[in-house]
Write a protein that holds these residues in place. Sequence first.
Motif, PDB file in Angstrom:
ATOM      1  N   ASP A   1       8.745   4.887   5.082  1.00  0.00           N
ATOM      2  CA  ASP A   1       8.235   5.536   3.867  1.00  0.00           C
ATOM      3  C   ASP A   1       6.829   6.083   4.035  1.00  0.00           C
ATOM      4  O   ASP A   1       6.415   6.980   3.310  1.00  0.00           O
ATOM      5  CB  ASP A   1       8.206   4.524   2.722  1.00  0.00           C
ATOM      6  CG  ASP A   1       7.326   3.348   3.104  1.00  0.00           C
ATOM      7  OD1 ASP A   1       7.676   2.621   4.063  1.00  0.00           O
ATOM      8  OD2 ASP A   1       6.263   3.178   2.489  1.00  0.00           O
ATOM      9  N   SER A   2       6.079   5.524   4.969  1.00  0.00           N
ATOM     10  CA  SER A   2       4.647   5.858   5.036  1.00  0.00           C
ATOM     11  C   SER A   2       4.150   5.749   6.475  1.00  0.00           C
ATOM     12  O   SER A   2       4.847   5.255   7.367  1.00  0.00           O
ATOM     13  CB  SER A   2       3.838   4.899   4.144  1.00  0.00           C
ATOM     14  OG  SER A   2       4.024   3.562   4.572  1.00  0.00           O
TER      15      SER A   2
ATOM     16  N   GLY B   1       0.819  -1.218   0.000  1.00  0.00           N
ATOM     17  CA  GLY B   1       0.000   0.000   0.000  1.00  0.00           C
ATOM     18  C   GLY B   1       0.846   1.259   0.000  1.00  0.00           C
ATOM     19  O   GLY B   1       1.965   1.273   0.506  1.00  0.00           O
TER      20      GLY B   1
HETATM   21 MG    MG Z   1       4.603   2.038   3.211  1.00  0.00          MG
END
Ligand code: MG
Length: 293
Positions: A57-58, A24
Motif C-alpha cells: 500500500d505504501s 502510518g
Molecule cells: Mg503502509
Amino acid sequence: MTFQNPVTRFPRISPPEQHQPEPGLDQELVPQTDRGQDSYRGTGRLAGRKALITGADSGIGAAVAIAFAREGADVALSYLSAEEEDAQEIKRVIEESGRRAVLLPGDISDRAFCEQLVERAVEELGGLDALVNNAGRQIAVEDIADLPDEQWTATFDTNIHAIYRITRAAVEHMPPGSTIVNTTSIQAYQPSTHLLDYASTKAAINNFSKGLAQALAPKGIRVNAVAPGPIWTPLQVSDGQPKEALPEFGHDTPLGRAGQPTELAPAYVFLTSPESSYVLGETLNVNGGTPSP
Ligand code: MG
Ligand code: NAD
C-alpha cells in the motif's frame, strides 16, 4: 529518464519532525514520497506474471507494485486494514496502468491469516509465480530495558515468522520460473542500537533467503533479497526513528540524501524477471553507497 546525476536525481530532503500512529500513511507524509507513479516506464519484463506483494500500500512495496504492473504483471496487495486509503490509491494507479489489482487487507502477524492470504491471492490471480515479502514493522526503543517482550515478539511475528508462513504456503502453488524476493535491510549488517529487535529480524531474513534459495533451486524457484538503506516512507514517522533524527534522515550516506521508494523498484523487477535466471541467494543493496557485505 535518460542521463541523471544520482546525487541530484531527488532532492536532499530534511523532513520536519512529525509523528503518525503505526502503521502510518503515505497520504499524510511530509514531504510526499516518489513511488514512480509519474515516472516508472515498463518494457514488458514481467508480462503475464501473477504477483503477491506484502506491504504493497505504501513506501517500497507500493513502488514495487506500480513497477510490476507497468512491467505487465497482475498484483495482489497485502496491507493492514488501517491502510485502506493508501491501498486504494495504489490500486487506482495499477488499474490505470492496465493491470489487475487485488486488495487483500489483513494482519500477517496472525498465523492463520498468512495461509488465507496466499489462498486468496492464488484464487483471485488464477495462480501465483512471484512473491515479494516486503511488509515490516520498525519501532525504535533507545534502551533494551524499555524494550518490552510484546514488541520483540510482534516484530518477529511480522518481519520473519510471516515470511516463513507466507512462503511455505506460496511455494506449493509456484511453478518453475517463479521468484521470491524478500525485503531485508542495511540493519542486517549494521544494527542501530535503538533497533535491536528489528535489525535481528533483518539478519534472519538474509539468512533465510540464502538457505531457501539453495533448497528451492532444483525446483526452478529463485529466492533473493533486497537490502534498502534509508528510504523515505511512512515507516520512519510511525516510531521507526527517534523524531529528532528525521530532519537528518539519510544525510550520512555517500550520496548525501535519503532514497525514494521508486529507486528500489528496479532491483525487485530485476530479481523477479527471468533475465536474472542465474542470480539466486543474493542480497542486492540499494542504500546510497554505504559499504555492505
Ligand atoms: Mg503502509
Ligand atoms: P511502509 O510503512 O510503507 O511499509 C511497510 C508495510 O508493512 C506497511 O505498509 C504495512 O502494510 C505492512 N505491515 C506492517 N505490519 C503488518 C502486519 N502486521 N500485517 C500486514 N502488513 C503489515 O515502509 P517501507 O519503508 O516501505 O517498508 C517496507 C519494507 O522495507 C519493510 O520490510 C522495511 O523493514 C524495509 N526497509 C525499509 C527501509 C527504509 O528506510 N524505509 C530500510 C530498510 C528496509
